[in-house]
Design a protein around this motif. Structure first.
Motif, PDB file in Angstrom:
ATOM      1  N   ASP A   1      -9.553 -19.733  -2.189  1.00 20.27           N
ATOM      2  CA  ASP A   1      -8.407 -19.030  -2.752  1.00 20.27           C
ATOM      3  C   ASP A   1      -8.900 -17.883  -3.617  1.00 20.27           C
ATOM      4  N   ARG A   2      -7.985 -16.943  -3.904  1.00 18.85           N
ATOM      5  CA  ARG A   2      -8.283 -15.851  -4.835  1.00 18.85           C
ATOM      6  C   ARG A   2      -7.175 -15.820  -5.884  1.00 18.85           C
ATOM      7  N   ILE A   3      -7.576 -15.836  -7.137  1.00 17.35           N
ATOM      8  CA  ILE A   3      -6.637 -15.901  -8.246  1.00 17.35           C
ATOM      9  C   ILE A   3      -6.643 -14.563  -8.979  1.00 17.35           C
ATOM     10  N   PRO A   4      -5.564 -13.799  -8.923  1.00 11.40           N
ATOM     11  CA  PRO A   4      -5.554 -12.489  -9.595  1.00 11.40           C
ATOM     12  C   PRO A   4      -5.551 -12.637 -11.110  1.00 11.40           C
ATOM     13  N   LYS A   5      -6.280 -11.738 -11.769  1.00 12.60           N
ATOM     14  CA  LYS A   5      -6.342 -11.723 -13.226  1.00 12.60           C
ATOM     15  C   LYS A   5      -5.633 -10.506 -13.809  1.00 12.60           C
ATOM     16  N   ALA A   6      -5.719  -9.353 -13.133  1.00 10.93           N
ATOM     17  CA  ALA A   6      -5.106  -8.139 -13.655  1.00 10.93           C
ATOM     18  C   ALA A   6      -4.917  -7.127 -12.537  1.00 10.93           C
ATOM     19  N   LEU A   7      -3.897  -6.286 -12.697  1.00 10.15           N
ATOM     20  CA  LEU A   7      -3.668  -5.138 -11.817  1.00 10.15           C
ATOM     21  C   LEU A   7      -4.292  -3.917 -12.479  1.00 10.15           C
ATOM     22  N   LEU A   8      -5.299  -3.328 -11.830  1.00  7.11           N
ATOM     23  CA  LEU A   8      -6.084  -2.248 -12.429  1.00  7.11           C
ATOM     24  C   LEU A   8      -5.644  -0.853 -11.996  1.00  7.11           C
ATOM     25  N   GLY A   9      -4.956  -0.762 -10.891  1.00  4.37           N
ATOM     26  CA  GLY A   9      -4.559   0.551 -10.383  1.00  4.37           C
ATOM     27  C   GLY A   9      -3.925   0.393  -9.018  1.00  4.37           C
ATOM     28  N   GLU A  10      -3.618   1.520  -8.396  1.00  2.00           N
ATOM     29  CA  GLU A  10      -2.936   1.495  -7.112  1.00  2.00           C
ATOM     30  C   GLU A  10      -3.146   2.831  -6.407  1.00  2.00           C
ATOM     31  N   MET A  11      -3.323   2.778  -5.100  1.00  2.00           N
ATOM     32  CA  MET A  11      -3.410   3.994  -4.288  1.00  2.00           C
ATOM     33  C   MET A  11      -2.414   3.863  -3.146  1.00  2.00           C
ATOM     34  N   ARG A  12      -1.650   4.938  -2.929  1.00  2.00           N
ATOM     35  CA  ARG A  12      -0.617   4.912  -1.896  1.00  2.00           C
ATOM     36  C   ARG A  12      -0.830   6.044  -0.888  1.00  2.00           C
ATOM     37  N   PHE A  13      -0.428   5.763   0.340  1.00  2.00           N
ATOM     38  CA  PHE A  13      -0.422   6.765   1.400  1.00  2.00           C
ATOM     39  C   PHE A  13       0.978   6.765   2.010  1.00  2.00           C
ATOM     40  N   ASP A  14       1.775   7.763   1.643  1.00  2.00           N
ATOM     41  CA  ASP A  14       3.139   7.869   2.131  1.00  2.00           C
ATOM     42  C   ASP A  14       3.310   8.964   3.173  1.00  2.00           C
ATOM     43  N   GLN A  15       2.363   9.884   3.223  1.00  2.55           N
ATOM     44  CA  GLN A  15       2.377  10.943   4.227  1.00  2.55           C
ATOM     45  C   GLN A  15       0.932  11.331   4.532  1.00  2.55           C
ATOM     46  N   LEU A  16       0.739  12.056   5.621  1.00  4.99           N
ATOM     47  CA  LEU A  16      -0.613  12.321   6.092  1.00  4.99           C
ATOM     48  C   LEU A  16      -1.474  13.034   5.053  1.00  4.99           C
ATOM     49  N   LYS A  17      -0.896  13.966   4.309  1.00  6.25           N
ATOM     50  CA  LYS A  17      -1.710  14.705   3.347  1.00  6.25           C
ATOM     51  C   LYS A  17      -2.233  13.815   2.211  1.00  6.25           C
ATOM     52  N   ASP A  18      -1.635  12.631   2.031  1.00  6.69           N
ATOM     53  CA  ASP A  18      -2.130  11.715   1.007  1.00  6.69           C
ATOM     54  C   ASP A  18      -3.540  11.216   1.327  1.00  6.69           C
ATOM     55  N   TYR A  19      -3.906  11.236   2.604  1.00  3.37           N
ATOM     56  CA  TYR A  19      -5.238  10.774   2.990  1.00  3.37           C
ATOM     57  C   TYR A  19      -6.336  11.698   2.468  1.00  3.37           C
ATOM     58  N   THR A  20      -6.001  12.925   2.108  1.00  8.68           N
ATOM     59  CA  THR A  20      -7.026  13.846   1.616  1.00  8.68           C
ATOM     60  C   THR A  20      -7.598  13.391   0.273  1.00  8.68           C
TER      61      THR A  20
ATOM     62  N   THR B   1      -2.688 -17.555  -3.392  1.00 10.95           N
ATOM     63  CA  THR B   1      -2.161 -17.094  -4.669  1.00 10.95           C
ATOM     64  C   THR B   1      -1.985 -15.585  -4.747  1.00 10.95           C
ATOM     65  N   VAL B   2      -2.970 -14.804  -4.279  1.00 11.64           N
ATOM     66  CA  VAL B   2      -2.839 -13.345  -4.321  1.00 11.64           C
ATOM     67  C   VAL B   2      -1.588 -12.916  -3.551  1.00 11.64           C
ATOM     68  N   HIS B   3      -1.387 -13.487  -2.375  1.00 13.91           N
ATOM     69  CA  HIS B   3      -0.229 -13.158  -1.557  1.00 13.91           C
ATOM     70  C   HIS B   3       1.062 -13.498  -2.297  1.00 13.91           C
ATOM     71  N   ALA B   4       1.121 -14.657  -2.922  1.00 11.09           N
ATOM     72  CA  ALA B   4       2.325 -15.095  -3.623  1.00 11.09           C
ATOM     73  C   ALA B   4       2.639 -14.195  -4.815  1.00 11.09           C
ATOM     74  N   VAL B   5       1.614 -13.825  -5.583  1.00 17.39           N
ATOM     75  CA  VAL B   5       1.823 -12.972  -6.755  1.00 17.39           C
ATOM     76  C   VAL B   5       2.296 -11.582  -6.320  1.00 17.39           C
ATOM     77  N   LEU B   6       1.635 -11.007  -5.320  1.00 21.03           N
ATOM     78  CA  LEU B   6       2.019  -9.668  -4.876  1.00 21.03           C
ATOM     79  C   LEU B   6       3.419  -9.650  -4.271  1.00 21.03           C
ATOM     80  N   LYS B   7       3.804 -10.723  -3.614  1.00 19.49           N
ATOM     81  CA  LYS B   7       5.139 -10.767  -3.008  1.00 19.49           C
ATOM     82  C   LYS B   7       6.219 -10.755  -4.092  1.00 19.49           C
ATOM     83  N   ASP B   8       5.988 -11.493  -5.167  1.00 17.91           N
ATOM     84  CA  ASP B   8       6.947 -11.470  -6.272  1.00 17.91           C
ATOM     85  C   ASP B   8       6.914 -10.131  -7.010  1.00 17.91           C
ATOM     86  N   TYR B   9       5.730  -9.521  -7.086  1.00 17.01           N
ATOM     87  CA  TYR B   9       5.596  -8.254  -7.810  1.00 17.01           C
ATOM     88  C   TYR B   9       6.320  -7.111  -7.085  1.00 17.01           C
TER      89      TYR B   9
END
Length: 251
Positions: free
Chosen positions: A171-190, A31-39
């Protein structure tokens, strides 16, 4: 840009249709995979696209998005094919808040959800990132970590008397999206290094600052050092110390 309302709409649609058709936890695709794929795909026509002998979870026409919940080692052959030609984003969900639900295999009866004391952490994702370490510096590779509140369904099939130890996750059933962290370039790792952590710092000091065990902290710093986001400095006793490389020098 994060959109919790859209996430909720997708989650409710997928969970509702599956419960109505065949009951919770019986998806061929978890379920988590299916929800994230549509999102992360703006349309179903972008999903399950054949490219260069592999199937991409999402192909937007310019970018590939892979939803990966474990086993990053299986991605290496895909990355070998995709990265020279396309930007690739790996989406790896982090269970920030988790409720455990126990299922009886024979009756299908479920316990009431109980909140787990274990909180997910992006630092623990480095166990998986280590498996694709040689690819992390590739400018075409991007990482996205959505933080989720979810219910985890586990089968009462373990080896202990209460059948919980050694049990299988169902299975894992998502209830809510609480936040997000992205790494698009090396300095994002800091952003993984707390700004209040005095430099240079040891693995133990870093682990305490981010509230992770020494083994996990060491793996994170190993990868950051490999990516030249941090560098080793003078020893302090028997311990290495580290400091951030000037982010202006990072791509």
């Amino acid at each position: 840009m994060m959109d919790p309302e859209r996430f909720d709409e997708i989650k409710n649609r997928i969970i509702g249709s599956e419960r109505e058709r065949s009951g919770i936890g019986t998806l061929k695709e978890k379920t988590v995979h299916a929800v994230l794929k549509d999102y992360y795909a703006s349309g179903r026509e972008m999903q399950e696209i054949s490219l260069d002998g592999y199937v991409a979870d999402i192909y937007t026409g310019t970018e590939i998005i892979e939803i990966q919940t474990a086993n990053f080692n299986r991605m290496r052959s895909k990355l070998d094919k995709f990265l020279p030609k396309y930007p690739v984003t790996i989406v790896y969900p982090i269970p920030k808040i988790k409720y455990l639900v126990w299922m009886d295999e024979e009756t299908g009866e479920c316990s009431k959800p109980r909140k787990s004391t274990v909180k997910g952490s992006v630092y623990r994702a480095f166990y998986e990132l280590y498996k694709i370490k040689p690819y992390l510096a590739n400018p075409n590779l991007h990482l996205c970590f959505p933080f989720l509140e979810l219910e985890e369904y586990r089968l009462l099939n373990g080896w202990s008397q209460d059948k919980k130890r050694g049990s299988c996750r169902y299975d894992r059933i998502p209830k809510a999206l609480l936040g997000e962290m992205r790494f698009d370039q090396l300095k994002d790792y800091t952003q993984l290094i707390p700004p209040y952590l005095a430099e240079p710092f040891t693995v133990v000091e870093f682990g305490k600052a981010v509230k992770e065990q020494k083994q996990i902290a060491g793996m994170v710093l190993h990868i950051l050092n490999y990516l030249k986001v941090i560098e080793r400095c003078e020893n302090r006793g028997r311990s290495y110390t580290y400091r951030i490389i000037n982010s202006d020098n990072l791509l």
